[in-house]
Design a protein around this motif. Sequence first.
Motif, mmCIF file in Angstrom:
data_model
loop_
_atom_site.group_PDB
_atom_site.id
_atom_site.type_symbol
_atom_site.label_atom_id
_atom_site.label_comp_id
_atom_site.label_asym_id
_atom_site.label_seq_id
_atom_site.Cartn_x
_atom_site.Cartn_y
_atom_site.Cartn_z
ATOM 1 N N THR A 91 23.336 0.893 -66.612
ATOM 2 C CA THR A 91 22.824 2.223 -66.277
ATOM 3 C C THR A 91 23.261 3.285 -67.276
ATOM 4 N N SER A 92 24.301 3.034 -68.071
ATOM 5 C CA SER A 92 24.742 4.023 -69.056
ATOM 6 C C SER A 92 24.097 3.798 -70.417
ATOM 7 N N CYS A 93 23.183 2.838 -70.515
ATOM 8 C CA CYS A 93 22.526 2.525 -71.785
ATOM 9 C C CYS A 93 21.395 3.507 -72.067
ATOM 10 N N GLN A 94 21.236 3.855 -73.331
ATOM 11 C CA GLN A 94 20.166 4.754 -73.749
ATOM 12 C C GLN A 94 18.925 3.941 -74.109
ATOM 13 N N PHE A 95 17.749 4.494 -73.810
ATOM 14 C CA PHE A 95 16.504 3.842 -74.184
ATOM 15 C C PHE A 95 16.341 3.817 -75.696
ATOM 16 N N ARG A 96 15.708 2.743 -76.173
ATOM 17 C CA ARG A 96 15.298 2.637 -77.577
ATOM 18 C C ARG A 96 13.854 3.083 -77.655
ATOM 19 N N ASN A 97 13.493 3.712 -78.747
ATOM 20 C CA ASN A 97 12.108 4.135 -78.931
ATOM 21 C C ASN A 97 11.405 3.315 -80.009
ATOM 22 N N ASP A 98 12.075 2.287 -80.516
ATOM 23 C CA ASP A 98 11.483 1.478 -81.578
ATOM 24 C C ASP A 98 11.007 0.111 -81.086
ATOM 25 N N ARG A 99 10.929 -0.080 -79.787
ATOM 26 C CA ARG A 99 10.467 -1.342 -79.201
ATOM 27 C C ARG A 99 9.326 -1.047 -78.241
ATOM 28 N N PRO A 100 8.351 -1.980 -78.139
ATOM 29 C CA PRO A 100 7.243 -1.748 -77.201
ATOM 30 C C PRO A 100 7.714 -1.874 -75.756
ATOM 31 N N LEU A 101 7.035 -1.179 -74.881
ATOM 32 C CA LEU A 101 7.308 -1.289 -73.448
ATOM 33 C C LEU A 101 6.921 -2.674 -72.969
ATOM 34 N N ILE A 102 7.537 -3.106 -71.885
ATOM 35 C CA ILE A 102 7.120 -4.334 -71.214
ATOM 36 C C ILE A 102 6.382 -3.917 -69.954
ATOM 37 N N ASP A 103 5.152 -4.392 -69.834
ATOM 38 C CA ASP A 103 4.306 -4.088 -68.681
ATOM 39 C C ASP A 103 4.516 -5.198 -67.659
ATOM 40 N N CYS A 104 4.936 -4.839 -66.475
ATOM 41 C CA CYS A 104 5.197 -5.817 -65.417
ATOM 42 C C CYS A 104 4.327 -5.532 -64.203
ATOM 43 N N ALA A 105 3.900 -6.593 -63.569
ATOM 44 C CA ALA A 105 3.220 -6.500 -62.277
ATOM 45 C C ALA A 105 3.912 -7.483 -61.358
ATOM 46 N N VAL A 106 4.291 -7.020 -60.188
ATOM 47 C CA VAL A 106 4.916 -7.888 -59.192
ATOM 48 C C VAL A 106 4.186 -7.706 -57.871
ATOM 49 N N CYS A 107 4.061 -8.778 -57.126
ATOM 50 C CA CYS A 107 3.564 -8.673 -55.761
ATOM 51 C C CYS A 107 4.321 -9.697 -54.921
ATOM 52 N N TYR A 108 4.624 -9.290 -53.714
ATOM 53 C CA TYR A 108 5.455 -10.118 -52.853
ATOM 54 C C TYR A 108 5.332 -9.655 -51.416
ATOM 55 N N LYS A 109 5.786 -10.499 -50.543
ATOM 56 C CA LYS A 109 5.786 -10.211 -49.112
ATOM 57 C C LYS A 109 7.220 -9.917 -48.695
ATOM 58 N N THR A 110 7.387 -8.873 -47.878
ATOM 59 C CA THR A 110 8.714 -8.597 -47.330
ATOM 60 C C THR A 110 8.664 -8.726 -45.816
ATOM 61 N N PHE A 111 9.773 -9.131 -45.252
ATOM 62 C CA PHE A 111 9.939 -9.181 -43.810
ATOM 63 C C PHE A 111 11.264 -8.505 -43.509
ATOM 64 N N LYS A 112 11.211 -7.459 -42.702
ATOM 65 C CA LYS A 112 12.385 -6.651 -42.385
ATOM 66 C C LYS A 112 13.090 -6.160 -43.649
ATOM 67 N N GLY A 113 12.292 -5.803 -44.673
ATOM 68 C CA GLY A 113 12.830 -5.233 -45.896
ATOM 69 C C GLY A 113 13.315 -6.224 -46.930
ATOM 70 N N GLU A 114 13.292 -7.510 -46.626
ATOM 71 C CA GLU A 114 13.758 -8.531 -47.564
ATOM 72 C C GLU A 114 12.572 -9.314 -48.120
ATOM 73 N N ILE A 115 12.632 -9.654 -49.414
ATOM 74 C CA ILE A 115 11.557 -10.417 -50.041
ATOM 75 C C ILE A 115 11.540 -11.829 -49.483
ATOM 76 N N GLU A 116 10.375 -12.241 -49.019
ATOM 77 C CA GLU A 116 10.180 -13.598 -48.495
ATOM 78 C C GLU A 116 9.932 -14.568 -49.652
ATOM 79 N N GLN A 117 10.355 -15.797 -49.487
ATOM 80 C CA GLN A 117 10.142 -16.814 -50.521
ATOM 81 C C GLN A 117 8.816 -17.546 -50.344
ATOM 82 N N VAL A 118 8.184 -17.369 -49.183
ATOM 83 C CA VAL A 118 6.863 -17.942 -48.934
ATOM 84 C C VAL A 118 5.981 -16.822 -48.429
ATOM 85 N N PRO A 119 4.906 -16.499 -49.110
ATOM 86 C CA PRO A 119 4.451 -17.046 -50.383
ATOM 87 C C PRO A 119 5.386 -16.624 -51.522
ATOM 88 N N VAL A 120 5.389 -17.435 -52.564
ATOM 89 C CA VAL A 120 6.287 -17.215 -53.694
ATOM 90 C C VAL A 120 5.961 -15.864 -54.351
#
Length: 162
Positions: A91-120
């Motif tokens: 958290t104390s690290c500074q961002f670099r401006n000489d590297r491309p961003l990484i675009d991420c997409a995540v989707c998941y199911k939660t039950f009572k606030g916790e990520i379920e393993q099924v479906p993966v």
Amino acid sequence: MATLLLCFLSFGSLLFSSKAQEAYDQLPEAYRKGVDLALEKIHSHSSIQHHFLFYRSVTQSDIEPGFDVRYIYHNFYLKATKCQKGMPDGTSCQFRNDRPLIDCAVCYKTFKGEIEQVPVPYVHCIHKPALTEEMMATRVQHCNTLGYSSGAPTLLASTGKK
């Protein structure tokens, strides 16, 4: 004079790095868990040499069909920092401006606030310049299938927050 300059630079880097953490801290808990999942996957690759942090959200959507179940889709950017991978607290690290961003997409199911393993949980991250329209369509299709496999409405048809 040199001490004053050093204090000013230290304060500036602390302020800059705290903004990186501030964006992450403003996310709802359920979305932070998805970001953590993506960061874990990114940092597990041997080719990644720098520590990455959450940069900003692109798209967020979720469906709550009831019974403490929630389906979440989150598209966001990760950004490289000046710290080496393996930092216990980046958290104390500074961002670099000489590297491309990484675009991420995540989707998941939660039950009572916790990520379920099924479906993966689905995690797809790629350097932004390499992301194609076909990859984005595959992400959407995969995440929609995740919801349908459990009998929920499609994730991306919900009125999510931007």
